[in-house]
Design an enzyme around this catalytic site. Structure first.
Site, PDB file in Angstrom:
ATOM      1  N   LYS A 196       0.825  -1.198   0.000  1.00  0.00           N
ATOM      2  CA  LYS A 196       0.000   0.000   0.000  1.00  0.00           C
ATOM      3  C   LYS A 196       0.862   1.251   0.000  1.00  0.00           C
ATOM      4  CE  LYS A 196      -3.661  -2.026   2.930  1.00  0.00           C
ATOM      5  NZ  LYS A 196      -4.839  -1.887   2.075  1.00  0.00           N
ATOM      6  N   ARG A 255     -10.084 -11.832   2.376  1.00  0.00           N
ATOM      7  CA  ARG A 255     -10.947 -12.904   1.882  1.00  0.00           C
ATOM      8  C   ARG A 255     -10.211 -14.247   1.833  1.00  0.00           C
ATOM      9  NH1 ARG A 255     -11.756  -9.536  -3.520  1.00  0.00           N
ATOM     10  NH2 ARG A 255     -11.299  -7.953  -1.947  1.00  0.00           N
TER      11      ARG A 255
END
Length: 460
Positions: free
Chosen positions: A239, A313
């Site tokens: 990020k 996920r």
């Protein structure tokens, strides 16, 4: 605690008269002329989240008028504890509005919340004195779970890694007589949790699957799964600085799962609870999982990694598959899963995905009623083509940026049996702006609504 239970109101406690605009207009004509004039001078009208301090003849504080939007709202009195002078107060129901005991205890406690682990609180909140009752105790139980959830999210990753998250769950289990266990490090591979291991293996702090079991085996079984990514660098798809700044909160789903579990146990719901938290740190090192890798899962499906920053996920896939093996009547997962949900709904509205439209509608209505909202989003099956993989069974990123929250929910659906009742909640777990009782920082979202839903479903 900023709420104290006493059978008799102390003589030194100051009365609070609670009003809304209509109630104040009806009451004002009957007030003593000096009080009426003072309230007019300070401009008090009963507007929500306002207060007026009325002095006595000696110049000392003699009475408080508090404006609310609704007397039984969960944040009705939240503007008062840090606005009123330190001291004891009581609710005078002889005039104005009568506040429900649950709402009074809940809103006052939340209004006094300050995260002071590293920085001394600015001041002591004012104290509300009230009679003990089951309703007031429930309000305190709600507030305790919510503030504990906030504390977990607010604590920096340095002091809230996978091990510390496990210790929080272990303490909770001890408090409520639940069974605690965890699978740590390479043992995840031996116990068939390869996806959890893959995401967390690069970190200096070992990944783990945290499990808590509680309740009577004869009661309906429910499973709650919380995403416990204690810090998310994004992995090799790292990020940017701004995106990484608040990633201590990427375990917000786990914190909220712990908060909901706390309430289920404290209020002794007639359910058999399984709480699961895959706890990892998504870090970067020589053995970090990579874009393009194939990650096996507990269910036997192979995940192609399109982006290592879609790690939540991946870890949830093993936990959901494991939860499904117990064939519970309901699985609820809570996760700070996608930025797409925030783009669609903002910080205050968690996204709800459900296999049953009627259930989703009931939850949305319940959330609006309780001022603990969530919003229904579709499990739109035609979008499944966007997460198909050419070399694996499924890919953890969609083919485009469109419908990102839906793609993530559809991904998780692969790990839940077709006939399994399941709710997926994509939440923010953070207040990006301050409101009464809701300071900037970590937040419990949807747990009051989910509790009410579970009570309706399993105790009706």
């Amino acid at each position: 605690m900023t709420v104290q239970f006493k059978n008799k109101t102390p003589a030194a406690a100051i009365a609070i008269t609670v009003v809304d605009r209509a109630a104040f207009q009806a009451l004002s004509a009957s007030l003593p002329a000096p009080t009426r004039q003072w309230l007019a001078t300070v401009g008090f009208s009963g507007a929500p989240d306002t207060q007026a301090l009325v002095p006595g003849p000696d110049g000392k504080l003699a009475q408080v008028f508090a404006g609310v939007s609704g007397a039984n709202a969960p944040f009705a009195l939240a503007h008062l504890p840090l606005a009123l002078p330190a001291g004891s107060y009581w609710l005078d129901a002889s005039a104005g509005l009568s506040v429900d005991a649950e709402a009074a205890a809940l809103s006052w406690e939340l209004g006094g919340y300050q995260f002071d682990l590293y920085k001394k609180a600015k001041r002591e909140p004012a104290t509300l004195v009230m009679a003990d009752s089951p309703e007031a105790q429930r309000g305190l139980a709600l507030a305790t779970a919510i503030t504990a959830t906030r504390d977990l999210v607010n604590t920096p990753a340095e002091h809230m890694g996978p091990e510390e998250l496990a210790k929080a769950a272990q303490l909770l289990a001890k408090q409520h007589g639940a069974k605690f266990s965890q699978i740590v490090g390479d043992a995840l591979l031996k116990k068939n949790f390869p996806a959890v291991h893959a995401v967390g293996r690069a970190a200096a702090r070992a990944p783990r699957l945290i499990e808590l079991n509680w309740g009577n085996p004869k009661h309906p079984r429910i499973a709650i799964v919380g995403k416990g990514v204690c810090f998310d660098t994004g992995g090799l798809n790292i990020k940017g600085g701004e995106g990484m700044r608040q990633m201590k909160k990427d375990m917000g789903g786990a914190a909220n799962a712990l908060g909901l579990a706390t309430l289920i146990m404290a209020l002794k719901l007639p359910v058999r609870l399984q709480l699961l938290i895959p706890a990892v740190e998504n870090a970067i090192s020589g053995n970090a999982y990579r874009p393009g890798d194939i990650v096996p899962t507990r269910k036997g499906l192979n995940i192609e990694i399109g982006n290592t920053d879609a790690e939540g996920r991946v870890v949830l896939s093993d936990a959901l598959a494991y939860a499904s093996e117990g064939k519970p009547e309901l699985i609820i997962d809570l996760a700070t899963l996608t930025g797409a949900a925030r783009v669609a709904l903002g910080a205050q509205l968690p996204a709800l995905f459900s296999k049953h439209f009627d259930t989703a509608r009931d939850l949305v209505d319940l959330g609006l009623k309780l001022d603990d909202p969530l919003w229904h989003m579709p499990l739109w099956a035609p979008y499944k083509g966007g997460i198909e993989s050419t070399i694996g069974d499924i890919v953890n990123t969609g083919k485009s940026a469109l419908a990102g929250a839906i793609n993530a929910a559809l991904f998780l659906e692969y790990f839940v049996p077709e006939n399994q009742d399941w709710l997926h909640i994509d939440l923010f777990a953070w207040n990006d702006g301050a409101r009464p009782g809701r300071p900037v920082g970590g937040e419990a979202q949807t747990i009051r609504t989910l509790l009410a839903y579970l009570e309706q479903r399993f105790t009706a």
